[in-house]
Motif scaffolding. Structure first.
Motif, short mmCIF file in Angstrom:
data_model
loop_
_atom_site.label_atom_id
_atom_site.label_comp_id
_atom_site.label_asym_id
_atom_site.label_seq_id
_atom_site.Cartn_x
_atom_site.Cartn_y
_atom_site.Cartn_z
N ILE A 1 0.82 -1.22 0.00
CA ILE A 1 0.00 0.00 0.00
C ILE A 1 0.85 1.27 0.00
O ILE A 1 0.30 2.36 0.09
CB ILE A 1 -1.03 0.00 1.15
CG1 ILE A 1 -0.36 0.02 2.53
CG2 ILE A 1 -1.97 -1.18 1.03
CD1 ILE A 1 -1.34 0.14 3.69
N ASP A 2 2.16 1.10 -0.10
CA ASP A 2 3.09 2.22 -0.21
C ASP A 2 2.94 3.20 0.95
O ASP A 2 2.63 4.37 0.78
CB ASP A 2 2.91 2.95 -1.54
CG ASP A 2 4.04 3.94 -1.80
OD1 ASP A 2 5.15 3.74 -1.27
OD2 ASP A 2 3.80 4.94 -2.52
N CYS A 3 3.15 2.66 2.16
CA CYS A 3 3.10 3.52 3.35
C CYS A 3 4.23 3.12 4.29
O CYS A 3 4.82 2.06 4.14
CB CYS A 3 1.75 3.41 4.06
SG CYS A 3 1.53 1.89 4.99
N GLY A 4 4.52 3.98 5.23
CA GLY A 4 5.61 3.72 6.17
C GLY A 4 5.16 3.48 7.59
O GLY A 4 5.97 3.28 8.48
N ALA A 5 3.85 3.49 7.82
CA ALA A 5 3.33 3.28 9.17
C ALA A 5 1.94 2.68 9.11
O ALA A 5 1.14 3.01 8.22
CB ALA A 5 3.27 4.61 9.92
N THR B 1 6.04 1.19 12.39
CA THR B 1 6.59 1.92 11.25
C THR B 1 7.70 1.10 10.61
O THR B 1 8.24 0.17 11.22
CB THR B 1 7.15 3.29 11.68
OG1 THR B 1 8.30 3.06 12.53
CG2 THR B 1 6.11 4.12 12.42
N ASP B 2 8.04 1.49 9.39
CA ASP B 2 9.17 0.85 8.74
C ASP B 2 10.45 1.05 9.58
O ASP B 2 11.29 0.18 9.67
CB ASP B 2 9.35 1.36 7.30
CG ASP B 2 9.29 2.87 7.16
OD1 ASP B 2 9.24 3.61 8.17
OD2 ASP B 2 9.28 3.33 6.00
N ARG B 3 10.53 2.19 10.24
CA ARG B 3 11.68 2.46 11.11
C ARG B 3 11.69 1.53 12.34
O ARG B 3 12.74 1.06 12.76
CB ARG B 3 11.69 3.92 11.53
CG ARG B 3 12.92 4.30 12.32
CD ARG B 3 13.04 5.81 12.45
NE ARG B 3 14.08 6.18 13.36
CZ ARG B 3 15.36 6.28 13.03
NH1 ARG B 3 15.74 6.06 11.80
NH2 ARG B 3 16.26 6.62 13.94
N ASP B 4 10.52 1.27 12.92
CA ASP B 4 10.43 0.31 14.03
C ASP B 4 10.98 -1.04 13.60
O ASP B 4 11.74 -1.70 14.33
CB ASP B 4 8.99 0.12 14.50
CG ASP B 4 8.39 1.33 15.18
OD1 ASP B 4 9.13 2.13 15.78
OD2 ASP B 4 7.15 1.48 15.10
#
Length: 149
Positions: free
Chosen positions: A30-34, A48-51
């Motif tokens: 879905i092209d999202c980061g969270a 999140t992608d960072r998590d």
């Protein structure tokens, strides 16, 4: 302008028992980061992608790690009836790029992102939020030791 007029309302909600591999696949699809995390009809966190990168991969955790183990449980949110300028100011003050949006019944109804602010008619709100988000922060909170489960 109200938050409900700018937010994204088609939101996937992860379960805390999903794997981080599943969460990452959904983010890619879905092209999202969270992604908000919900359990028993309640918002219990955000992943999140960072998590995934910092709290899982960097710590040697594998793709079968549960979302619950790496999600952020200290959730910042806004209300759908709130003024967009107020939400943008809060995003800047808290240095966050996305806010879950809840209604008066405390049910998740959307996500407000920096991109949503930029696309809104009141895109000065995006500038305000971006200025706050871009401000150098203090200690980073992504380490495995600094999040509650």
């Amino acid at each position: 302008m109200k938050v409900r007029d700018a937010m994204t309302n088609d939101v996937f909600v992860a379960n805390p028992e999903h794997t981080i591999a599943h969460a990452a696949k959904v983010m890619a699809d879905i092209d999202c980061g969270a992604i908000p995390v919900g359990e028993n009809d309640r918002l219990v966190g955000m992943i999140t992608d960072r998590d995934i990168a910092i709290r899982a991969v960097a710590e040697g955790k594998g793709p079968d790690t549960r979302v619950r183990e790496v999600m952020s449980s200290d959730i910042k949110y806004c209300f759908d009836h709130e003024e967009i300028d107020n939400a943008a100011r809060n995003m800047g003050d808290q240095q966050i790029r996305r806010l879950p949006v809840i209604d008066r019944n405390k049910r998740l109804v959307g996500i407000l992102s920096l991109g949503d602010l930029a696309l809104s008619r009141e895109n000065g709100s995006a500038n305000e939020a971006l200025a706050g988000i871009s401000r150098p922060g203090g200690a980073h909170s992504q380490s495995a030791d600094s999040h509650a489960v």
